[in-house]
Design a protein around this motif. Sequence first.
Motif, PDB file in Angstrom:
ATOM      1  N   LEU A 197      -8.635  -4.400   6.552  1.00  0.00           N
ATOM      2  CA  LEU A 197      -8.109  -3.538   5.470  1.00  0.00           C
ATOM      3  C   LEU A 197      -7.762  -2.161   6.005  1.00  0.00           C
ATOM      4  N   GLN A 198      -8.654  -1.649   6.883  1.00  0.00           N
ATOM      5  CA  GLN A 198      -8.347  -0.334   7.483  1.00  0.00           C
ATOM      6  C   GLN A 198      -7.076  -0.412   8.330  1.00  0.00           C
ATOM      7  N   TYR A 199      -6.989  -1.557   9.093  1.00  0.00           N
ATOM      8  CA  TYR A 199      -5.781  -1.695   9.921  1.00  0.00           C
ATOM      9  C   TYR A 199      -4.555  -1.776   9.040  1.00  0.00           C
ATOM     10  N   ASP A 200      -4.607  -2.639   7.997  1.00  0.00           N
ATOM     11  CA  ASP A 200      -3.457  -2.762   7.091  1.00  0.00           C
ATOM     12  C   ASP A 200      -3.185  -1.444   6.395  1.00  0.00           C
ATOM     13  N   SER A 201      -4.289  -0.745   6.063  1.00  0.00           N
ATOM     14  CA  SER A 201      -4.127   0.543   5.393  1.00  0.00           C
ATOM     15  C   SER A 201      -3.455   1.553   6.311  1.00  0.00           C
ATOM     16  N   ALA A 202      -3.894   1.513   7.609  1.00  0.00           N
ATOM     17  CA  ALA A 202      -3.277   2.456   8.565  1.00  0.00           C
ATOM     18  C   ALA A 202      -1.809   2.152   8.765  1.00  0.00           C
ATOM     19  N   VAL A 203      -1.500   0.843   8.872  1.00  0.00           N
ATOM     20  CA  VAL A 203      -0.089   0.456   9.047  1.00  0.00           C
ATOM     21  C   VAL A 203       0.688   0.812   7.805  1.00  0.00           C
ATOM     22  N   ALA A 204       0.095   0.475   6.643  1.00  0.00           N
ATOM     23  CA  ALA A 204       0.802   0.779   5.397  1.00  0.00           C
ATOM     24  C   ALA A 204       0.966   2.283   5.220  1.00  0.00           C
ATOM     25  N   GLY A 205      -0.091   3.037   5.622  1.00  0.00           N
ATOM     26  CA  GLY A 205       0.019   4.504   5.504  1.00  0.00           C
ATOM     27  C   GLY A 205       1.123   5.043   6.385  1.00  0.00           C
ATOM     28  N   TYR A 206       1.212   4.426   7.592  1.00  0.00           N
ATOM     29  CA  TYR A 206       2.289   4.885   8.489  1.00  0.00           C
ATOM     30  C   TYR A 206       3.634   4.600   7.864  1.00  0.00           C
ATOM     31  N   GLU A 207       3.814   3.362   7.352  1.00  0.00           N
ATOM     32  CA  GLU A 207       5.079   3.010   6.740  1.00  0.00           C
ATOM     33  C   GLU A 207       5.340   3.822   5.493  1.00  0.00           C
ATOM     34  N   LEU A 208       4.261   4.052   4.700  1.00  0.00           N
ATOM     35  CA  LEU A 208       4.467   4.826   3.471  1.00  0.00           C
ATOM     36  C   LEU A 208       4.854   6.284   3.769  1.00  0.00           C
ATOM     37  N   GLN A 209       4.186   6.790   4.826  1.00  0.00           N
ATOM     38  CA  GLN A 209       4.410   8.217   5.102  1.00  0.00           C
ATOM     39  C   GLN A 209       5.763   8.455   5.750  1.00  0.00           C
ATOM     40  N   SER A 220       1.016   2.530  -3.091  1.00  0.00           N
ATOM     41  CA  SER A 220       0.269   1.638  -2.175  1.00  0.00           C
ATOM     42  C   SER A 220      -0.913   2.349  -1.586  1.00  0.00           C
ATOM     43  N   THR A 221      -0.754   3.625  -1.241  1.00  0.00           N
ATOM     44  CA  THR A 221      -1.867   4.387  -0.674  1.00  0.00           C
ATOM     45  C   THR A 221      -2.988   4.536  -1.688  1.00  0.00           C
ATOM     46  N   ASP A 222      -2.620   4.778  -2.924  1.00  0.00           N
ATOM     47  CA  ASP A 222      -3.638   4.894  -3.966  1.00  0.00           C
ATOM     48  C   ASP A 222      -4.424   3.580  -4.109  1.00  0.00           C
ATOM     49  N   LYS A 223      -3.644   2.467  -4.006  1.00  0.00           N
ATOM     50  CA  LYS A 223      -4.322   1.174  -4.116  1.00  0.00           C
ATOM     51  C   LYS A 223      -5.276   0.945  -2.951  1.00  0.00           C
ATOM     52  N   GLN A 224      -4.844   1.379  -1.762  1.00  0.00           N
ATOM     53  CA  GLN A 224      -5.716   1.217  -0.603  1.00  0.00           C
ATOM     54  C   GLN A 224      -6.972   2.074  -0.742  1.00  0.00           C
ATOM     55  N   PHE A 335      -9.751   9.759   5.438  1.00  0.00           N
ATOM     56  CA  PHE A 335      -8.480   9.878   6.139  1.00  0.00           C
ATOM     57  C   PHE A 335      -7.316   9.552   5.199  1.00  0.00           C
ATOM     58  N   GLN A 336      -7.500   8.519   4.368  1.00  0.00           N
ATOM     59  CA  GLN A 336      -6.431   8.138   3.456  1.00  0.00           C
ATOM     60  C   GLN A 336      -6.183   9.249   2.445  1.00  0.00           C
ATOM     61  N   ILE A 337      -7.294   9.826   1.989  1.00  0.00           N
ATOM     62  CA  ILE A 337      -7.116  10.940   1.039  1.00  0.00           C
ATOM     63  C   ILE A 337      -6.385  12.107   1.716  1.00  0.00           C
ATOM     64  N   GLU A 338      -6.736  12.288   2.996  1.00  0.00           N
ATOM     65  CA  GLU A 338      -6.101  13.389   3.732  1.00  0.00           C
ATOM     66  C   GLU A 338      -4.619  13.106   3.936  1.00  0.00           C
ATOM     67  N   ILE A 339      -4.325  11.804   4.188  1.00  0.00           N
ATOM     68  CA  ILE A 339      -2.914  11.433   4.396  1.00  0.00           C
ATOM     69  C   ILE A 339      -2.116  11.734   3.142  1.00  0.00           C
ATOM     70  N   VAL A 340      -2.743  11.355   2.005  1.00  0.00           N
ATOM     71  CA  VAL A 340      -2.033  11.618   0.753  1.00  0.00           C
ATOM     72  C   VAL A 340      -1.755  13.113   0.601  1.00  0.00           C
ATOM     73  N   LYS A 353       1.530  10.915  15.193  1.00  0.00           N
ATOM     74  CA  LYS A 353       0.565  10.652  16.250  1.00  0.00           C
ATOM     75  C   LYS A 353      -0.798  10.282  15.669  1.00  0.00           C
ATOM     76  N   ALA A 354      -1.187  11.049  14.653  1.00  0.00           N
ATOM     77  CA  ALA A 354      -2.501  10.775  14.059  1.00  0.00           C
ATOM     78  C   ALA A 354      -2.520   9.406  13.403  1.00  0.00           C
ATOM     79  N   GLN A 355      -1.400   9.082  12.737  1.00  0.00           N
ATOM     80  CA  GLN A 355      -1.355   7.788  12.054  1.00  0.00           C
ATOM     81  C   GLN A 355      -1.339   6.648  13.055  1.00  0.00           C
ATOM     82  N   SER A 356      -0.655   6.828  14.175  1.00  0.00           N
ATOM     83  CA  SER A 356      -0.621   5.805  15.221  1.00  0.00           C
ATOM     84  C   SER A 356      -2.013   5.617  15.803  1.00  0.00           C
TER      85      SER A 356
END
Length: 634
Positions: A197-209, A220-224, A335-340, A353-356
Amino acid sequence: MKLFNIFLGLILINTTLSGCASIDIDQATGAETTSESEIEQPAPTEELKISVQTTTAVKGSLEQSGEFVGTIMPSEVANIISPVMGVVEKILVNDGDYVSDGQLLYTIDDDNIVAQLNSALVALESSQTSKEQALFNANNALTSQELSKESLLLTMEQTLHNSEMAINNSEMALRQLELAYMQALEQSDMQINNARLQYDSAVAGYELQFGTADDINVKSTDKQIEDLEKSIEDMREQMKDAEDGLEDLEEAQEDMEEVIESLQDQIDDQYRLLDNEDLTPNEYAQIESTIQLLETAILTQEQNLATLEQNYETAEKSIEDGEESIKDMEENLEFQIEIVGLQNTDLKEEQIKAQSLSITQAENALQQAEDGRQKTIESYEIQIQQAQDALQSARDAAEFTRRSLEKQIKQTDTGIKTSQDTVSITADMSDLQIKNAQTSINNMKIQIDQYTVESPISGIIENISIIEDSITTSSSVAATVSDYKTMDVIFYVGTDLKNTIKIGQEVTFELKGQMYQAKVNEISENADPQNKLFKITASLNPETRLENGASVRLTTGTFSESQAIIIPYDAIVFSNGLAYVYKVENDRAVKVLVEMGLFTANMVSIISGINEGDQIITTWSEGLRDGVLLNIEN
């Protein structure tokens, strides 16, 4: 008779031959010799005749006066014979003394038999004591066997109980290990899911961002974020269950340590029993076997305890891993909250870089979670196999213990049966010895009674032949006791008179000028084998003592027979106790068995055997035999 005729014939032949020889001698002096055919042959011999005189059997009357010769004797006479051989110790009576029935007459030295009796009494007492001691020992052995069986049954109950507890603890440890295994797998799966889930979340966060669909990415980020919060909450629930399981493992360890301590106490008790010097080899072996069984049970419990400790350590490691997973998920959530919060900033390059880096870290965390799951499976499979082996060992140990104790109990039952048989055999043998000793004592008491000789009747003692301090035997009469108060007169009669005399009939006899009367009280039914006469006994109670053995003439009256066959008494021939006569038939003697009736000094009546008119031979010669030819010289 036949031999006599042959002998007479030989004499006549010899005489004839002698005569012939004389003629030959005379002729030898003459001029001519006579031929053999001219010699005279001997004339035939004539049968020898026996000269006898006869009389004719006639019918007539015969009278016999009832006078007989009788003998006076006491009605009861007892010969005193010593029942045993020995030395006469004391004679208590003299010839002529009156003795009563049962009165002691003399004693025989009984020192030897008394010594034997005392020895037999000692032997009886010894046999009784030996029986008591033998039964005491046999019963002690039986009691020891029964106590051993009770001890074995108690040990079996305790050991089987401990074995059952060991099996239950092993089963509980296996169940707890399997539960911990399932929980560990669930935690590992949850960690993998969280990592994925973290991996999918990180990938999704990268794509979302950094993708084109910003609104979709925000949603999607909120759902994660929401899913991460839910996962963190579930993980905390599992951690709580794992901590509860850890507490159960701690309690199981404490229970198993108590079982091990109890088994060790039992071993210490058994070792203390070994210090008892009164133990039999069988009891000693039973205690050592029990110690071995208890030590095997302790070893099994210690293996189970080691398995629980490993399970405890594994559970602690799982809790630590879960806490780290929660910490990682919380960091990811932050981290997800921070990304948002950073989606609208201008630091896009740094964010990329951070998201990668987050994606890489999530990918590494996923790989570590999968590797950890595989290690958990391998570790728990080894522990479960060990727990299963420990459970089987506990079951095998319990079965071995049960069989071993049952075998010992069976051996003890055999020992009890043997001891019971020993008690019974000992009692029977002792009773037989005691019975034999008592029989010997009774026999000796009977023998001792024989060393005192008593009178069997009341009367006058006579003819004492024993002397004090001399040997007496049972083959000679020591004395005689005669009852002179009642005397018997004994006389003998023929068949004819015997049939006329009655019980109670009076007879009279004279002794020393005094007349006495007696009454017939016994008539013999059997003739005397010697004289073929019947014994008559008459009794009286004289006022004075009569001479024992005196002969008297007694009278019973006059007896007569009429119309009887009468012949001279001298014609009777007695042979083997029977009466015979020879009568004449065809000039030959015929021997006839007859039955006599009344008889006098000259004549006798014949009841059966001959008839009136028969010629009866009245003379006797050496050649008179049955069938001999007669020459009647009347």
